[in-house]
Design a protein around this motif. Structure first.
Motif, PDB file in Angstrom:
ATOM      1  N   ASP A 228     -24.072 -91.351  65.508  1.00 45.73           N
ATOM      2  CA  ASP A 228     -23.975 -90.212  64.604  1.00 45.73           C
ATOM      3  C   ASP A 228     -22.563 -90.150  64.040  1.00 45.73           C
ATOM      4  O   ASP A 228     -21.701 -90.979  64.369  1.00 45.73           O
ATOM      5  CB  ASP A 228     -24.377 -88.919  65.306  1.00 45.73           C
ATOM      6  CG  ASP A 228     -23.309 -88.411  66.273  1.00 45.73           C
ATOM      7  OD1 ASP A 228     -22.435 -89.203  66.698  1.00 45.73           O
ATOM      8  OD2 ASP A 228     -23.357 -87.212  66.613  1.00 45.73           O
ATOM      9  N   ASN A 271     -33.389 -83.748  64.384  1.00 44.91           N
ATOM     10  CA  ASN A 271     -32.593 -83.150  63.302  1.00 44.91           C
ATOM     11  C   ASN A 271     -31.920 -84.202  62.433  1.00 44.91           C
ATOM     12  O   ASN A 271     -30.872 -83.947  61.831  1.00 44.91           O
ATOM     13  CB  ASN A 271     -31.548 -82.190  63.879  1.00 44.91           C
ATOM     14  CG  ASN A 271     -30.502 -82.899  64.730  1.00 44.91           C
ATOM     15  OD1 ASN A 271     -30.743 -84.001  65.220  1.00 44.91           O
ATOM     16  ND2 ASN A 271     -29.353 -82.272  64.897  1.00 44.91           N
ATOM     17  N   GLU A 274     -31.331 -83.040  58.792  1.00 44.31           N
ATOM     18  CA  GLU A 274     -30.272 -82.036  58.684  1.00 44.31           C
ATOM     19  C   GLU A 274     -28.895 -82.701  58.778  1.00 44.31           C
ATOM     20  O   GLU A 274     -27.973 -82.373  58.015  1.00 44.31           O
ATOM     21  CB  GLU A 274     -30.415 -80.984  59.789  1.00 44.31           C
ATOM     22  CG  GLU A 274     -31.592 -80.040  59.608  1.00 44.31           C
ATOM     23  CD  GLU A 274     -32.903 -80.612  60.130  1.00 44.31           C
ATOM     24  OE1 GLU A 274     -32.948 -81.825  60.451  1.00 44.31           O
ATOM     25  OE2 GLU A 274     -33.883 -79.848  60.227  1.00 44.31           O
ATOM     26  N   LEU A 275     -28.757 -83.660  59.701  1.00 46.74           N
ATOM     27  CA  LEU A 275     -27.488 -84.382  59.826  1.00 46.74           C
ATOM     28  C   LEU A 275     -27.183 -85.179  58.562  1.00 46.74           C
ATOM     29  O   LEU A 275     -26.039 -85.225  58.098  1.00 46.74           O
ATOM     30  CB  LEU A 275     -27.542 -85.320  61.037  1.00 46.74           C
ATOM     31  CG  LEU A 275     -27.649 -84.648  62.411  1.00 46.74           C
ATOM     32  CD1 LEU A 275     -27.872 -85.694  63.499  1.00 46.74           C
ATOM     33  CD2 LEU A 275     -26.404 -83.826  62.705  1.00 46.74           C
ATOM     34  N   GLU A 277     -28.225 -84.541  55.547  1.00 45.83           N
ATOM     35  CA  GLU A 277     -27.910 -83.622  54.451  1.00 45.83           C
ATOM     36  C   GLU A 277     -26.489 -83.088  54.564  1.00 45.83           C
ATOM     37  O   GLU A 277     -25.779 -82.943  53.559  1.00 45.83           O
ATOM     38  CB  GLU A 277     -28.917 -82.479  54.432  1.00 45.83           C
ATOM     39  CG  GLU A 277     -28.866 -81.633  53.169  1.00 45.83           C
ATOM     40  CD  GLU A 277     -30.071 -80.740  53.026  1.00 45.83           C
ATOM     41  OE1 GLU A 277     -30.439 -80.416  51.878  1.00 45.83           O
ATOM     42  OE2 GLU A 277     -30.661 -80.356  54.057  1.00 45.83           O
ATOM     43  N   GLN A 278     -26.054 -82.815  55.791  1.00 42.55           N
ATOM     44  CA  GLN A 278     -24.693 -82.322  56.008  1.00 42.55           C
ATOM     45  C   GLN A 278     -23.656 -83.300  55.474  1.00 42.55           C
ATOM     46  O   GLN A 278     -22.616 -82.903  54.943  1.00 42.55           O
ATOM     47  CB  GLN A 278     -24.446 -82.088  57.495  1.00 42.55           C
ATOM     48  CG  GLN A 278     -25.150 -80.886  58.086  1.00 42.55           C
ATOM     49  CD  GLN A 278     -24.992 -80.818  59.599  1.00 42.55           C
ATOM     50  OE1 GLN A 278     -24.144 -81.502  60.180  1.00 42.55           O
ATOM     51  NE2 GLN A 278     -25.807 -79.997  60.246  1.00 42.55           N
ATOM     52  N   ASP A 279     -23.922 -84.593  55.597  1.00 45.38           N
ATOM     53  CA  ASP A 279     -22.958 -85.613  55.189  1.00 45.38           C
ATOM     54  C   ASP A 279     -23.228 -86.157  53.785  1.00 45.38           C
ATOM     55  O   ASP A 279     -22.631 -87.156  53.373  1.00 45.38           O
ATOM     56  CB  ASP A 279     -22.955 -86.763  56.189  1.00 45.38           C
ATOM     57  CG  ASP A 279     -22.211 -86.403  57.467  1.00 45.38           C
ATOM     58  OD1 ASP A 279     -21.651 -85.292  57.542  1.00 45.38           O
ATOM     59  OD2 ASP A 279     -22.199 -87.235  58.387  1.00 45.38           O
ATOM     60  N   ASN A 283     -30.933 -85.387  50.379  1.00 45.14           N
ATOM     61  CA  ASN A 283     -31.208 -83.974  50.090  1.00 45.14           C
ATOM     62  C   ASN A 283     -32.706 -83.745  50.077  1.00 45.14           C
ATOM     63  O   ASN A 283     -33.496 -84.702  50.017  1.00 45.14           O
ATOM     64  CB  ASN A 283     -30.552 -83.530  48.780  1.00 45.14           C
ATOM     65  CG  ASN A 283     -31.142 -84.209  47.565  1.00 45.14           C
ATOM     66  OD1 ASN A 283     -32.303 -84.017  47.224  1.00 45.14           O
ATOM     67  ND2 ASN A 283     -30.322 -85.037  46.902  1.00 45.14           N
TER      68      ASN A 283
END
Length: 658
Positions: A228, A271, A274-275, A277-279, A283
């Motif tokens: 990650d 998740n 979500e991870l 999308e955060q980086d 999307n």
């Protein structure tokens, strides 16, 4: 650490759960990492000829990759025991310790004992399994093949100053120690990697990710994993391969759209999106494409991965490969972003073990690139350098003597090889077949000047001199620098001890002999578990080393590859047929160890004999043989097309006539 008894936990150590406390136990070691470049397949149970599930692996490292196959015993562990986690050097010796109950790993004079970089809680019982660089197959028919991949994230292990504890080497071993199904193996590896952190073969994009082909008698999963963004956990997915299909992974992720709500076909980090999308990797308007999101694409060069995928599918699904609207085009733009290939493809003919072996040996024989400068052949000697796509096989009997000549048109000759001694010869009655430029389509690595006059598919790395050009060689599936390759086969209708088989081939696939080893064996053959690249040839002969026998055969074959290839393939067909007969004879045998060990000894001995016979039969540009007690030696000559391209006609002129 050397004072510990086998199976003991370190004195005074208790193993708490949780990544932070586990990290407190980490110790640092400085050891080199290698980036491997391996080709792997999964064949579903309804895609195989006998209903088995199969997976493959080729350990395509460099000149020092440890080639040994060992047997790790089953063990019972006391409550509170811990499992040491070792760093992952892949050169010899990959591990030096008495802790794992493997005699081949016991410390020898001059070797440094491997020190753990951390610990995780041990389970009450661990299963027996075969291991090379990675776990291979355990006593419950759970099998694994590995392929290093690029990834958008990478992390370091404790030995390199990082916090990610687990490498793919150790994850594959732990999975086989603990799992009884492929699905369970994937979940175990994913959960542990999320808790303790995952690191790849290197901290560069080329080695940051990993892929495993994980099978059992019922199903197979393609398992992808990477670190990650924090370097302390992992992102992973496991996608089920449809039963009627074949999957190919060749150093790049292949899983596309992921649906974690479909728990039958997908497992993974809950998740992950979500991870991503955060980086900014993904999307919510985009498909949940794992490869497009988390891969960093092909490494080395374009077609490095995709050509092997196409090369495997063209043999398993030739009609699809030949179609105008093919789902597996030989060329493409961007393998990661354009997604030119599907995750899996149904096979057009049920595959047997020998068909899978053909794929693992492939160099795209019978195919011509539009970039090729070789003109279409005009002669009538079409020598098939690789079995044809439909896997048409003829029965072959005898001791290293038969060749399937029906699809070939040999040169007209009565020359045969017949040594005067009673020893079974590898080349007895084998006709001289030679026309390396006679069967060409695009991409065939034996074609053109790069293959040399001997029409070799191998392309060595490196360049000498001061004027080295920039560029890349095409990458084959069968590769000269392979330390070992294998096919794991799981057969659910048989007891585990004989149902699970690893068809093990030391050294490069196109020069090796795949020998069946039942997963219920209590020991690995010494022929495969002792010698390595640093063993002298004299010592390797005394040890009957399988690695060195196969290495000798392939390197001698390079002398006149196109001429020797039919003889080599005949030997492979003959001895692998004997291996299938052995496997069938063990189907009801409770303990397959003795018979399997004896066959491995005999087969490796035959490969040493083959090396000797090839060196006698083909040397100094001559074809040598004994015929009716008379020694004969004939010049093999060069291919005319090759002579024209290297300027033979521009050589010294003939002597002027008087």
């Amino acid at each position: 650490h050397g004072s510990l008894r086998l199976g003991d936990a370190p004195r005074g150590t208790t193993m708490p759960t949780g990544r932070l406390l586990a990290a407190a136990l980490l110790c640092v070691a400085t050891l080199p990492l290698l980036t491997s470049a391996c080709t792997t397949l999964i064949v579903g149970k309804n895609a195989s000829e006998d209903g088995s599930v199969m997976a493959t692996h080729s350990n395509d490292g460099e000149g020092g990759t440890d080639p040994r196959l060992v047997r790790v015993p089953a063990r019972d562990w006391p409550e509170g025991a811990v499992r040491p986690i070792y760093p992952n050097p892949e050169d010899y010796p990959r591990m030096v310790t008495a802790d794992r109950g493997v005699p081949q790993y016991y410390p020898a004079e001059g070797q440094n004992v491997s020190e753990p970089v951390g610990y995780i809680p041990q389970v009450a019982h661990t299963h027996a399994y075969f291991e090379e660089t990675y776990g291979v197959i355990n006593e419950h028919q759970v099998g694994i093949g590995e392929s290093t991949c690029s990834a958008v994230y990478s992390a370091d292990g404790p030995q390199d100053g990082g916090k990610a504890l687990l490498s793919i080497d150790e994850l594959s071993r732990i999975a086989l120690e603990r799992a009884t199904t492929a699905r369970e193996a994937c979940q175990i590896m994913g959960d542990l990697a999320e808790e303790y952190g995952f690191h790849g073969q290197s901290d560069s994009f080329e080695g940051g990710g990993e892929s495993l082909m994980v099978i059992d008698p019922d199903e197979g999963f393609v398992f992808h994993i990477l670190a990650d963004a924090t370097g302390t956990s992992a992102i992973w997915v496991a996608a089920r391969v449809p039963d009627d299909s074949m999957a190919v992974v060749a150093n790049m992720y292949t899983v596309r759209e992921v649906d974690l709500d479909d728990s039958v076909n997908f497992l993974g980090t809950q998740n992950m999106w979500e991870l991503a999308e955060q980086d900014g990797l993904w999307n919510s308007t985009q498909p949940k494409d794992f490869t497009k999101t988390f891969s960093d694409g092909e490494y080395a060069h374009q077609y490095y991965s995709g050509r092997r995928m196409w090369g495997a599918w063209r043999l398993a699904s030739p009609a699809a490969a030949a179609a105008d609207d093919t789902p597996i085009p030989p060329e493409y733009g961007n393998l990661k972003d354009d997604a030119p290939y599907p995750f899996t493809l149904p096979v057009e003919k049920l595959l047997a073990v020998e068909d899978v072996a053909e794929i693992m040996r492939s160099w795209y024989a019978g195919t011509v690139s539009h970039r090729s400068t070789i003109a279409a052949p005009t002669h009538a000697y079409p020598l098939a350098l690789e079995p044809q796509p439909h896997f048409d096989r003829l029965p072959c009997t005898g001791h290293l003597t038969c060749i399937d000549v029906t699809p070939l048109v040999p040169l007209q000759t009565s020359l045969v090889f017949a040594p005067p001694h009673p020893r079974p010869p590898s080349l007895d009655s084998t006709p001289l077949l030679f026309e390396p430029y006679g069967h060409r389509q695009p991409y065939d690595l034996t074609a053109g000047l790069a293959g040399g006059f001997m029409a070799s598919p191998d392309r060595y790395s490196g360049c000498t001199g001061n004027n080295c050009p920039s560029g890349n060689w095409e990458r084959a599936i069968g590769l000269y620098r392979t330390s070992d390759s294998y096919i794991v086969q799981a057969r659910g209708w048989l007891p585990d001890a004989v149902g699970g088989t690893v068809w093990f081939g030391p050294h490069a696939a196109h020069g090796t002999l795949y020998v069946p080893l039942a997963c219920g064996m209590t020991a690995a053959p010494a022929e495969y578990s002792e010698a390595w690249q640093g063993t002298s040839v004299q010592e390797a002969r005394l040890e009957n080393s399988g690695f060195w026998a196969s290495r000798a055969v392939l390197n001698i074959a390079q002398i006149q590859f196109a001429t020797i290839l039919p003889v080599l393939q005949a030997a492979q067909r003959t001895w692998e047929a004997k291996g299938r007969a052995l496997q069938a004879s063990l189907d009801a045998d409770a303990d397959p160890t003795a018979a399997s060990l004896a066959f491995a000894t005999e087969a490796v001995g035959a490969w040493w004999d083959l090396a000797d016979d090839l060196l006698f039969g083909y040397n100094d540009g001559y074809y040598n043989r004994w015929t009716d007690g008379v020694f004969q030696s004939s010049s093999i000559g060069y291919p005319g097309e090759w002579m024209a391209q290297v300027g033979f006609e521009s050589g010294p002129p003939p002597t002027a006539a008087p």
